[in-house]
Design an enzyme around this catalytic site. Sequence first.
Site, PDB file in Angstrom:
ATOM      1  CB  ALA A 128      20.868   4.572  17.903  1.00 27.66           C
ATOM      2  CD  GLU A 131      18.742   4.920   9.619  1.00 25.30           C
ATOM      3  OE1 GLU A 131      19.199   3.979  10.157  1.00 25.30           O
ATOM      4  OE2 GLU A 131      18.324   5.294   8.362  1.00 25.30           O
ATOM      5  N   GLY A 135      12.100   8.895  10.663  1.00 27.49           N
ATOM      6  CA  GLY A 135      11.606   9.284  12.088  1.00 27.49           C
ATOM      7  C   GLY A 135      10.689   8.354  12.338  1.00 27.49           C
ATOM      8  CB  THR A 162      17.143  10.207  24.462  1.00 27.46           C
ATOM      9  OG1 THR A 162      15.986  10.880  23.769  1.00 27.46           O
ATOM     10  CG2 THR A 162      17.143  10.554  25.998  1.00 27.46           C
ATOM     11  N   GLY A 341       3.390  38.970  32.039  1.00 27.66           N
ATOM     12  CA  GLY A 341       4.682  39.210  31.650  1.00 27.66           C
ATOM     13  C   GLY A 341       5.726  38.268  32.401  1.00 27.66           C
ATOM     14  CD  GLU A 364       9.581   7.139  24.066  1.00 26.35           C
ATOM     15  OE1 GLU A 364       8.792   6.469  24.421  1.00 26.35           O
ATOM     16  OE2 GLU A 364      10.520   7.438  25.046  1.00 26.35           O
TER      17      GLU A 364
END
Length: 390
Positions: A128, A131, A135, A162, A341, A364
């Site tokens: 972590a 924020e 980033g 993650t 489609g 990342e």
Amino acid sequence: MVDFSLSTEERQIRDTVRTFVDREVVPLEQEVLRNERAGRPGLDADVLKELRAKARRAGFWGVNTPEEYGGMNLGAVMAAIVAMETGRTFVPFSFGGTADNILYFANEDQKQRYLVPTIEGERRSCFAITEPGAGSDARNIRTRAVRDGSDWVINGEKVFITGGNEADFVMVFAVTDPDKGANGGVTCFLADRDMGWKSEPIPTMGQWGPAALVFDDVRVPAENVLGEVGHGFDLAMRWIGQGRYLIPARAIGAAERMLKMAIDYANIRQSMGHLIAEYQAIQWQIADSQVEIEATKWLTLYAAWRVESGMDARHASSIAKLNGALMANQVVDRVLQIHGGMGYTKELPIERWYRELRLLRIFEGTDEIQRRTIARNLLKGHARLGGIGE
């Protein structure tokens, strides 16, 4: 003479992984699609746990983990090749027996409480640093940790983490000296969930399920500092850079699988009295995709080779990551277009891959950050043109 061939052992490892993925993992794809269409998680955690246990019984455990911790220690090149094979399926499977590289900087007590249980699959971690206002600019983090007796008290918020919803401990980075900031003022803490931090899921367009983590006067004992006080930013950069080459490796696996789907479809789908494989518009999309996949493959293996050789691989990894992320998105777009489609429906996994692979250009290190890094390295002389083999 440059030898691009794999050794007998390397081929055996690659083929064993490919067989395992084909036999054990790919057959679960329809179950994943059915569950996701019904709004349920793709696979139950127990299914993935049993897959990893089955792989361990087959000898695959800790692909890049040192042998002293029960791993295979195959090296970066084989880790990339293994990632190419596991990337051929969208089932969220990875071989067990691994731990974040920075956990190896733990002291002996921390290794027994965090590193070893993580390798054994008994604990789950998350990293972590990101924020709401920090980033790509990790130096701008605002989460604070203040010393209070024998504890540190952490306050702040982390986002897009993650594994944050599933983890029972976090490697959280907080500012411990605002005057120094990233230059000696950031520290990494090992914080157990029961110390009080909370997580909330962040809905996304794909199957990636990141979390927001909230730290509200969370007390972490001083013995839970990972590394040294003030040296956390260096650990963060080690974590971010350690496996960047694995992102394009997985992209290669996905792109090759999808290109095979496009080739197979083009050889059976008829339009205006002809197989669409006979039309130049389709042929060029297939040819361009193959060229881009092969280019990414060699850029990725070169970056992995530099890692394995103990050389600075940051520049090569940025090139591979940027190229791989763009390649995967171009290939999946072409494959969806070739399927028309049907490619847009949820009956086939193409639209799922379309959403999932878009993430590669963001996490990342965004495309823009990779370009900035590559250009800066060249402009400042940290890397030079024609430097292969150095």
